[in-house]
Write an enzyme that holds these catalytic residues in place. Structure first.
Site, PDB file in Angstrom:
ATOM      1  N   ASP A 384       1.600   1.656 -11.656  1.00  0.00           N
ATOM      2  CA  ASP A 384       0.260   1.619 -10.832  1.00  0.00           C
ATOM      3  C   ASP A 384       0.124   3.147 -10.441  1.00  0.00           C
ATOM      4  OD1 ASP A 384      -2.003   0.850  -9.390  1.00  0.00           O
ATOM      5  OD2 ASP A 384      -0.743  -0.270  -7.871  1.00  0.00           O
ATOM      6  N   ASP A 647       5.426  -3.659  -7.256  1.00  0.00           N
ATOM      7  CA  ASP A 647       6.195  -3.928  -6.088  1.00  0.00           C
ATOM      8  C   ASP A 647       5.737  -5.208  -5.136  1.00  0.00           C
ATOM      9  OD1 ASP A 647       3.714  -2.721  -5.365  1.00  0.00           O
ATOM     10  OD2 ASP A 647       4.328  -0.941  -4.574  1.00  0.00           O
TER      11      ASP A 647
END
Length: 904
Positions: A384, A647
């Site tokens: 990301d 995450d």
């Protein structure tokens, strides 16, 4: 907020228009169709969010809630609002299931056959290795099952629900178990509540929601009802909103929690139909990793050899020497000799050592040992943007006036607004953009703190701006309104001609196209008054200019990207952010974004086209969890070994689609349970360290396999040839077992070797075809050396076929086998040239020990017990000549192999 009209009491589920229901269900219900279902959805541009009234009608509900009777019927039809049932697997079943591994199965068969022919030593060693392998695999499956428990801990237990006893009865707020919620229920949310299901907001007051468990973003997200179908405006990017379902202001999802404010919402999905459960369900279909594929491929190659070897030995001895089943122990011993029975031990030791060094030196925890090999094989890393390439905070790039010139005064007034909004408004947390403005103003030594605050109208997602009212030094009787917010919202409140307003929009669009986020700043002087200020006062403002923000880059990201590029790892950025923002961050870090692929474009592509696009493109923007998983799956289907850094719960599908799932230590619990590798921080430099350790371990495993399989193949060929040429067995089963034991102990040194630097520059992949070519070529060289040894023995022993001649032959071949194995260990180390250079200490010691055993064991009492005797000095002289030629042939073949390997 305005109230939402009641749905028609006469309407039923069957009366809902199918198109209307589809418009509600597609964006809200998530999905148990898996990641590939994304391709069947209409493009995002073609979808519009349904209004609250449409949602209520489609669910046959209203703001007053469901009737108790209707709620009971729906509970019976839809089932309880719980995560999909998890049934633990017993240890015996896990253990038996581990036997499906092809290499474990063939070891088990060889062990049983060895026991059947009374080769107890071989049988015991082989069966112990089978048990150890199955226990390790069972423990790994048990660890994976624990992730479901972590997921359930994030789900609420009770909820405040509005229910009615009859059609005309007033609704009552009740505290009910979350399991009893059904689609259509109207619930109330307050600060501190866990969102119990996927919901659509009907009313809200100052609502902010923590979505870290879903998106990984640490900042609370503002939520509010939306009563008209519309697409998000570009100006919303000024406040860092993320695209996709989780950015929709009117939607809240199970697994999130209320940070501040209150709301009333209607339940749209429960149980397995929630986004939370769908993300986990989709993740459960994880395929074989790169390690699994490599080991399976090599195992089946070995199985073909091992199934072919015993029948060949039996048939050859029966046809040419008239021997029967008495040669079966020898045939089994030959098959075991071809097997790298130390593979589980070498693999576990090499990977465990690499994992231990990573944990000690770099604070990187490898939870699944085979994942360390997969890290070494990674050639694509998907990440990301936020927290990886950029920090989770903005910084001021510049401040411009209405003419597009640098204007410190604009930053000055933005800081005044930020300071007094922060001090006077009751905000749940400081706004990240306000903090960035104050930091930048401090750097230019501004005197914005000299103002006196009077009032503040904090930012809200409807107005999309914030206003601070201050008293300026020396301006008695005058209050100054300082307004800061989205470009469109501020321009609407400024006293400007339409042509000037259009020009300023174009000026803002230019910066936005370059990946910057913009806030507009305006000001107005008003006569001082005691009456409170309201949003209606935000009119007739004087436009001051723009403040532009960019994401703060992660300090180590640029160097880490260069290091990964040098190791042959392509970095792909999969993000929900705006294309311009992520492209700019990539350019600032020296990563060429190329053509940015958006989620809308992915929706229009077939799986084959997605694979081609994923291989070519670098940046994928506005991605939902399904898009991320689809890109990762496409890369794997194209033969790439893929790592994914995530995450949040929204990253679970992509984490399970990847060969290696990586997460930081502060990720949500379920992501940490799912991950194969846990980092101390979300840092690309730590991933580079992990990849290096993985290639280190994988290089040692590859070296072990190449050397062992080529030596074993050469010995098998020589044994078959000797069985055809000699009137006696070329080596007794006990001698084969002792020889293999010596090899196995020496080969433990491979787990502690340091491979050459060339090995660390490219992904380490165990390809069965490459191994087959290597072991065939070098195995034939080894077999030639063995056959030359037969000739040497014939000369040294004068071709004796007596009992003493058999013992001498066994001694000579035993010695030659151990000496050639020692040469192979030194000359075929991974990296080639490192064999003659520095390093290789453990291998050198093991090779020396192997040579000493080969030379001295036949001369000892143990050698006599094994059926070996002393050899004449002439043999050692001739053997030295054979070994010299063998070493020269190995070096020449190795040089040629390295040249081809470096060109590939």
């Amino acid at each position: 907020m305005g109230s939402v009209p009641e749905g028609s009491a006469a309407a039923g589920p069957g009366s809902t228009d199918p198109d209307e229901l589809s418009a509600v269900v597609l964006p809200l219900a998530g999905a148990r169709a898996g990641t590939r279902a994304t391709a069947a959805r209409p493009p995002a541009a073609a979808r519009t969010a349904p209004t609250a009234l449409q949602v209520l009608r489609s669910l046959d509900s209203g703001p007053r809630g469901l009737l108790d009777e209707e709620a009971g019927d729906r509970l019976a039809r839809c089932g309880e609002n719980v995560l999909p049932a998890w049934r633990p697997v017993s240890w015996p079943r896990r253990f038996l299931r581990s036997l499906r591994d092809p290499f474990t199965s063939v070891l088990l068969c060889l062990g049983l056959v060895s026991a059947a022919v009374a080769s107890w030593g071989t049988a015991c060693v082989t069966l112990v290795l089978v048990v150890v392998s199955c226990l390790l695999r069972s423990a790994e499956e048990h660890r994976a099952d624990r992730s479901t428990a972590a997921l359930r801990a994030l789900v609420a237990t009770t909820a405040t629900v509005l229910r009615r006893t009859g059609p005309d009865a007033a609704s009552q707020a009740r505290e009910l178990p979350v399991a009893e919620l059904v689609p259509g229920d109207v619930i109330r949310l307050a600060a501190g509540d866990l969102v119990p299901a996927d919901v659509r907001l009907l009313r809200a007051s100052g609502l902010t929601v923590h979505q870290a468990a879903l998106t990984g973003e640490s900042v609370p997200v503002a939520k509010h009802p939306v009563d008209a179908p519309s697409r998000p405006r570009a100006a919303d990017a000024a406040h860092g909103s993320r695209e996709g379902l989780f950015a929709r202001p009117e939607l809240c999802f199970q697994g999130s929690s209320v940070a501040s404010g209150s709301a009333t919402a209607v339940v749209t999905a429960t149980g397995a139909d929630t986004r939370f459960a769908a993300a986990y369900d989709g993740s459960a279909r994880r395929g074989d990793s790169a390690f699994d594929r490599s080991v399976h491929g090599i195992s089946w190659t070995l199985i073909r050899f091992m199934l072919l070897t015993p029948p060949l030995v039996l048939m050859a001895n029966a046809a040419l020497r008239g021997r029967g089943l008495e040669t079966l122990p020898f045939a089994v011993a030959v098959a075991v000799g071809l097997t790298p029975e130390m593979l589980p031990v070498i693999v576990t030791t090499a990977l465990a050592r690499g994992a231990s060094l990573l944990a000690r030196d770099h604070r990187v925890i490898v939870k699944r040992l085979p994942a360390l090999h997969d890290l070494g094989a990674v050639d694509v890393l998907c990440v990301d943007k936020t927290g990886t390439l950029t920090q989770d905070r903005p910084v001021v790039e510049h401040a411009l006036d209405a003419a597009g010139r640098e204007a410190p005064e604009v930053l000055h007034w933005a800081a005044v607004n930020a300071l007094w909004t922060l001090q006077l408004a009751d905000l749940p947390a400081p706004d990240a953009l306000d903090e960035a403005v104050l930091d930048a103003a401090e750097e230019q030594d501004d005197h914005w703190s000299a103002y006196e605050g009077v009032a503040a109208l904090p930012f809200d997602p409807v107005r999309r701006l914030a206003t601070a009212v201050v008293r300026r030094p020396g301006r008695l009787g005058v209050h100054t309104l300082v307004t800061k917010g989205s470009v469109e919202a501020v321009l609407e409140r400024c006293a400007l001609e339409e042509t000037e307003r259009s020009r300023l929009r174009a000026l803002a669009a230019r910066d936005a196209a370059g990946g910057l986020r913009l806030l507009a700043v305006a000001r107005a002087d008003r006569p001082a008054r005691p009456r409170a200020y309201a949003p209606s006062d935000e009119r007739g403002l004087t436009f001051l200019g723009f403040v532009a923000f960019r994401d703060a880059l992660t300090p180590s990201a640029s160097d880490a990207l260069d290091a990964l590029r040098g190791r042959g790892v392509a970095v792909k950025v999969l993000t929900g952010d705006d294309p311009g923002t992520v492209a700019r961050a990539c350019r600032d870090l020296g990563l060429d974004p190329g053509e940015v692929v958006t989620a809308e474009r992915l929706d229009a592509l077939s799986d084959r086209e997605v694979a081609e696009t994923a291989d070519r493109a670098t940046v994928f923007a506005r991605c939902t969890p399904e898009h991320k998983a689809r890109v990762v799956s496409a890369l794997r289907s194209a033969g790439r070994t893929t790592g994914f850094l995530g995450d949040g719960v929204n990253d679970l599908p992509a984490m399970h689609a990847a060969d290696v799932a990586i997460c930081p230590r502060d990720a949500v619990d379920v992501a940490r349970e799912t991950a194969d590798v846990v980092l101390a921080a979300k840092d690309l430099a730590a991933i580079d360290d992990a990849i290096t350790a993985g290639r280190h371990s994988s290089g040692n495993i590859a070296t072990y396999l190449r050397i062992t399989l080529s030596s074993n193949l050469g010995n098998v060929i020589a044994m078959l040839a000797a069985g055809l040429m000699l009137p006696f067995l070329p080596m007794l089963p006990a001698q084969v077992l002792v020889q293999n034991l010596c090899f196995d102990v020496a080969q433990l040194a491979f787990a502690f070797d340091r491979p050459a630097s060339e090995v660390l520059r490219r992904p380490t992949v165990l390809r069965p075809r490459d191994f087959l070519r290597f072991i065939t070529g070098f195995g034939l060289i080894n077999a030639t050396a063995d056959l030359a040894t037969f000739a040497v023995l014939a000369v040294a022993l004068h071709g004796s076929a007596t009992s003493g001649g058999q013992e001498a032959f066994h001694s000579g071949w035993f010695t030659e086998n151990l000496l050639t194995q020692a040469l192979v260990m030194l000359l075929l180390r991974t990296g080639g040239r490192a064999a003659g250079g520095r390093g290789g200490g453990p291998l050198r010691m093991a090779a020396c020990a192997l040579s000493v055993v080969g030379l001295l064991l036949p001369l000892t009492g143990l050698g006599a017990l094994l059926g070996m005797s002393a050899l004449p000095p002439l043999y050692y002289v001739l053997l030295a000549s054979v070994l010299t030629l063998y070493a020269a042939a190995l070096r020449a073949a190795r040089t040629r192999y390295e040249r081809k390997w470096n060109r590939s």
